[in-house]
Design a protein around this motif. Structure first.
Motif, PDB file in Angstrom:
ATOM      1  N   ARG A  86       0.811  -1.229   0.000  1.00 42.40           N
ATOM      2  CA  ARG A  86       0.000   0.000   0.000  1.00 42.40           C
ATOM      3  C   ARG A  86       0.840   1.272   0.000  1.00 42.40           C
ATOM      4  O   ARG A  86       0.488   2.244  -0.673  1.00 42.40           O
ATOM      5  CB  ARG A  86      -0.957   0.013   1.181  1.00 42.40           C
ATOM      6  N   LEU A  87       1.936   1.291   0.742  1.00 45.82           N
ATOM      7  CA  LEU A  87       2.779   2.495   0.760  1.00 45.82           C
ATOM      8  C   LEU A  87       3.418   2.748  -0.606  1.00 45.82           C
ATOM      9  O   LEU A  87       3.477   3.892  -1.062  1.00 45.82           O
ATOM     10  CB  LEU A  87       3.857   2.386   1.836  1.00 45.82           C
ATOM     11  N   ARG A  88       3.856   1.689  -1.263  1.00 48.16           N
ATOM     12  CA  ARG A  88       4.434   1.839  -2.600  1.00 48.16           C
ATOM     13  C   ARG A  88       3.371   2.348  -3.577  1.00 48.16           C
ATOM     14  O   ARG A  88       3.644   3.181  -4.431  1.00 48.16           O
ATOM     15  CB  ARG A  88       5.005   0.505  -3.079  1.00 48.16           C
ATOM     16  N   ARG A  89       2.147   1.856  -3.435  1.00 46.22           N
ATOM     17  CA  ARG A  89       1.040   2.305  -4.281  1.00 46.22           C
ATOM     18  C   ARG A  89       0.785   3.796  -4.086  1.00 46.22           C
ATOM     19  O   ARG A  89       0.648   4.562  -5.041  1.00 46.22           O
ATOM     20  CB  ARG A  89      -0.224   1.504  -3.942  1.00 46.22           C
ATOM     21  N   ARG A  90       0.717   4.207  -2.831  1.00 49.57           N
ATOM     22  CA  ARG A  90       0.479   5.618  -2.515  1.00 49.57           C
ATOM     23  C   ARG A  90       1.572   6.504  -3.111  1.00 49.57           C
ATOM     24  O   ARG A  90       1.296   7.572  -3.663  1.00 49.57           O
ATOM     25  CB  ARG A  90       0.438   5.790  -0.991  1.00 49.57           C
ATOM     26  N   ARG A  91       2.829   6.040  -3.020  1.00 42.64           N
ATOM     27  CA  ARG A  91       3.950   6.811  -3.566  1.00 42.64           C
ATOM     28  C   ARG A  91       3.854   6.903  -5.084  1.00 42.64           C
ATOM     29  O   ARG A  91       4.065   7.969  -5.661  1.00 42.64           O
ATOM     30  CB  ARG A  91       5.269   6.157  -3.143  1.00 42.64           C
ATOM     31  N   LEU A  92       3.516   5.800  -5.736  1.00 44.51           N
ATOM     32  CA  LEU A  92       3.395   5.812  -7.193  1.00 44.51           C
ATOM     33  C   LEU A  92       2.295   6.769  -7.643  1.00 44.51           C
ATOM     34  O   LEU A  92       2.488   7.556  -8.577  1.00 44.51           O
ATOM     35  CB  LEU A  92       3.118   4.401  -7.727  1.00 44.51           C
ATOM     36  N   LEU A  93       1.157   6.740  -6.972  1.00 43.81           N
ATOM     37  CA  LEU A  93       0.071   7.652  -7.338  1.00 43.81           C
ATOM     38  C   LEU A  93       0.485   9.111  -7.134  1.00 43.81           C
ATOM     39  O   LEU A  93       0.153   9.974  -7.951  1.00 43.81           O
ATOM     40  CB  LEU A  93      -1.187   7.329  -6.542  1.00 43.81           C
ATOM     41  N   ALA A  94       1.229   9.390  -6.062  1.00 44.48           N
ATOM     42  CA  ALA A  94       1.727  10.754  -5.833  1.00 44.48           C
ATOM     43  C   ALA A  94       2.713  11.160  -6.928  1.00 44.48           C
ATOM     44  O   ALA A  94       2.694  12.308  -7.397  1.00 44.48           O
ATOM     45  CB  ALA A  94       2.379  10.849  -4.458  1.00 44.48           C
ATOM     46  N   ASP A  95       3.551  10.213  -7.353  1.00 43.91           N
ATOM     47  CA  ASP A  95       4.508  10.509  -8.422  1.00 43.91           C
ATOM     48  C   ASP A  95       3.808  10.759  -9.753  1.00 43.91           C
ATOM     49  O   ASP A  95       4.235  11.606 -10.540  1.00 43.91           O
ATOM     50  CB  ASP A  95       5.520   9.367  -8.568  1.00 43.91           C
ATOM     51  N   VAL A  96       2.728  10.041 -10.026  1.00 46.66           N
ATOM     52  CA  VAL A  96       1.961  10.278 -11.255  1.00 46.66           C
ATOM     53  C   VAL A  96       1.343  11.669 -11.189  1.00 46.66           C
ATOM     54  O   VAL A  96       1.412  12.443 -12.147  1.00 46.66           O
ATOM     55  CB  VAL A  96       0.878   9.199 -11.469  1.00 46.66           C
ATOM     56  N   GLU A  97       0.757  12.006 -10.052  1.00 44.05           N
ATOM     57  CA  GLU A  97       0.133  13.324  -9.897  1.00 44.05           C
ATOM     58  C   GLU A  97       1.151  14.460 -10.025  1.00 44.05           C
ATOM     59  O   GLU A  97       0.857  15.509 -10.607  1.00 44.05           O
ATOM     60  CB  GLU A  97      -0.556  13.414  -8.531  1.00 44.05           C
ATOM     61  N   ALA A  98       2.368  14.221  -9.545  1.00 43.36           N
ATOM     62  CA  ALA A  98       3.414  15.245  -9.606  1.00 43.36           C
ATOM     63  C   ALA A  98       4.114  15.286 -10.965  1.00 43.36           C
ATOM     64  O   ALA A  98       4.933  16.173 -11.209  1.00 43.36           O
ATOM     65  CB  ALA A  98       4.437  14.997  -8.506  1.00 43.36           C
ATOM     66  N   GLY A  99       3.820  14.332 -11.838  1.00 41.48           N
ATOM     67  CA  GLY A  99       4.450  14.304 -13.151  1.00 41.48           C
ATOM     68  C   GLY A  99       5.795  13.610 -13.177  1.00 41.48           C
ATOM     69  O   GLY A  99       6.481  13.619 -14.198  1.00 41.48           O
ATOM     70  N   VAL A 100       6.202  12.993 -12.089  1.00 41.62           N
ATOM     71  CA  VAL A 100       7.469  12.269 -12.030  1.00 41.62           C
ATOM     72  C   VAL A 100       7.373  10.964 -12.823  1.00 41.62           C
ATOM     73  O   VAL A 100       8.318  10.541 -13.472  1.00 41.62           O
ATOM     74  CB  VAL A 100       7.860  11.985 -10.558  1.00 41.62           C
ATOM     75  N   VAL A 101       6.215  10.334 -12.759  1.00 45.72           N
ATOM     76  CA  VAL A 101       5.938   9.102 -13.499  1.00 45.72           C
ATOM     77  C   VAL A 101       4.776   9.396 -14.447  1.00 45.72           C
ATOM     78  O   VAL A 101       3.780  10.000 -14.036  1.00 45.72           O
ATOM     79  CB  VAL A 101       5.558   7.945 -12.535  1.00 45.72           C
ATOM     80  N   SER A 102       4.914   8.986 -15.697  1.00 52.03           N
ATOM     81  CA  SER A 102       3.839   9.239 -16.658  1.00 52.03           C
ATOM     82  C   SER A 102       2.674   8.291 -16.397  1.00 52.03           C
ATOM     83  O   SER A 102       2.844   7.180 -15.888  1.00 52.03           O
ATOM     84  CB  SER A 102       4.339   9.053 -18.091  1.00 52.03           C
ATOM     85  N   ARG A 103       1.503   8.731 -16.776  1.00 53.77           N
ATOM     86  CA  ARG A 103       0.307   7.898 -16.639  1.00 53.77           C
ATOM     87  C   ARG A 103       0.443   6.638 -17.491  1.00 53.77           C
ATOM     88  O   ARG A 103       0.030   5.556 -17.083  1.00 53.77           O
ATOM     89  CB  ARG A 103      -0.920   8.700 -17.030  1.00 53.77           C
ATOM     90  N   ALA A 104       1.048   6.770 -18.673  1.00 54.74           N
ATOM     91  CA  ALA A 104       1.248   5.613 -19.548  1.00 54.74           C
ATOM     92  C   ALA A 104       2.130   4.565 -18.869  1.00 54.74           C
ATOM     93  O   ALA A 104       1.894   3.365 -19.014  1.00 54.74           O
ATOM     94  CB  ALA A 104       1.872   6.054 -20.868  1.00 54.74           C
ATOM     95  N   GLU A 105       3.115   5.016 -18.129  1.00 51.80           N
ATOM     96  CA  GLU A 105       3.994   4.086 -17.415  1.00 51.80           C
ATOM     97  C   GLU A 105       3.247   3.375 -16.283  1.00 51.80           C
ATOM     98  O   GLU A 105       3.477   2.211 -16.010  1.00 51.80           O
ATOM     99  CB  GLU A 105       5.191   4.853 -16.853  1.00 51.80           C
ATOM    100  N   ALA A 106       2.330   4.068 -15.640  1.00 50.64           N
ATOM    101  CA  ALA A 106       1.557   3.494 -14.533  1.00 50.64           C
ATOM    102  C   ALA A 106       0.429   2.597 -15.031  1.00 50.64           C
ATOM    103  O   ALA A 106      -0.031   1.720 -14.311  1.00 50.64           O
ATOM    104  CB  ALA A 106       0.990   4.599 -13.653  1.00 50.64           C
ATOM    105  N   CYS A 107       0.000   2.809 -16.257  1.00 47.92           N
ATOM    106  CA  CYS A 107      -1.118   2.036 -16.831  1.00 47.92           C
ATOM    107  C   CYS A 107      -0.586   1.087 -17.898  1.00 47.92           C
ATOM    108  O   CYS A 107      -0.995   1.139 -19.059  1.00 47.92           O
ATOM    109  CB  CYS A 107      -2.157   2.986 -17.417  1.00 47.92           C
ATOM    110  N   ASP A 108       0.307   0.206 -17.487  1.00 53.59           N
ATOM    111  CA  ASP A 108       1.013  -0.654 -18.434  1.00 53.59           C
ATOM    112  C   ASP A 108       0.698  -2.137 -18.253  1.00 53.59           C
ATOM    113  O   ASP A 108       1.555  -2.988 -18.435  1.00 53.59           O
ATOM    114  CB  ASP A 108       2.513  -0.431 -18.312  1.00 53.59           C
ATOM    115  N   ALA A 109      -0.532  -2.464 -17.919  1.00 51.45           N
ATOM    116  CA  ALA A 109      -0.897  -3.860 -17.655  1.00 51.45           C
ATOM    117  C   ALA A 109      -0.620  -4.745 -18.866  1.00 51.45           C
ATOM    118  O   ALA A 109      -0.908  -4.377 -20.007  1.00 51.45           O
ATOM    119  CB  ALA A 109      -2.366  -3.957 -17.261  1.00 51.45           C
ATOM    120  N   HIS A 110      -0.076  -5.903 -18.603  1.00 51.63           N
ATOM    121  CA  HIS A 110       0.176  -6.898 -19.638  1.00 51.63           C
ATOM    122  C   HIS A 110      -1.172  -7.350 -20.225  1.00 51.63           C
ATOM    123  O   HIS A 110      -2.169  -7.428 -19.508  1.00 51.63           O
ATOM    124  CB  HIS A 110       0.912  -8.083 -19.009  1.00 51.63           C
ATOM    125  N   PRO A 111      -1.228  -7.654 -21.506  1.00 51.37           N
ATOM    126  CA  PRO A 111      -2.497  -8.082 -22.118  1.00 51.37           C
ATOM    127  C   PRO A 111      -3.164  -9.269 -21.409  1.00 51.37           C
ATOM    128  O   PRO A 111      -4.394  -9.310 -21.287  1.00 51.37           O
ATOM    129  CB  PRO A 111      -2.099  -8.447 -23.548  1.00 51.37           C
TER     130      PRO A 111
END
Length: 127
Positions: A8-33
């Motif tokens: 959960r803490l890693r999830r929270r950090r990733l979402l904060a990084d997406v919101e801050a623009g550190v991680v792109s949304r495309a990178e966070a939404c990369d589920a395997h087919p």
């Protein structure tokens, strides 16, 4: 449960990084087919909206890895199926992921040991 790792803490950090623009949304939404296919076709809903697109209903997809499961593990979509694996001889590791079938968001929720701990049939233990 002993040996459980919660992400959960890693999830929270990733979402904060997406919101801050550190991680792109495309990178966070990369589920395997295959993960998206399992989420869309059979995975139970979590009852929460996707934290990124708000359109998708998050789904719970589980995988188990261990003896005689193959290199890709086994996709487990129900508690009954998970309990059947837990009764098998051998030590397994279970992974639970939340997946948005709409945008591809996916995140490991937790992992935990599963199984009897007894050696799998046909295997010998070192003395």
């Amino acid at each position: 449960m002993p040996g459980t790792v919660d992400y959960r803490l890693r999830r929270r950090r990733l979402l904060a990084d997406v919101e801050a623009g550190v991680v792109s949304r495309a990178e966070a939404c990369d589920a395997h087919p295959d993960l998206l296919r399992a989420a869309r076709s059979a995975a139970p809903p979590l009852g929460r909206s996707c934290p990124l697109c708000s359109d998708g209903d998050l789904r719970l997809v589980g995988y188990v890895f261990g003896p005689r499961m193959g290199s890709g593990g086994k996709c487990v979509l129900s508690d009954a199926e998970l309990q059947r694996v837990a009764q098998r001889n051998g030590s397994f590791m279970a992974y639970e992921l939340e997946v948005c079938p709409e945008c591809g968001w996916n995140h490991l929720i937790r992992k935990y040991p599963l199984g009897t701990g007894r050696p799998a049939a046909g295997r010998t233990t070192a003395s």
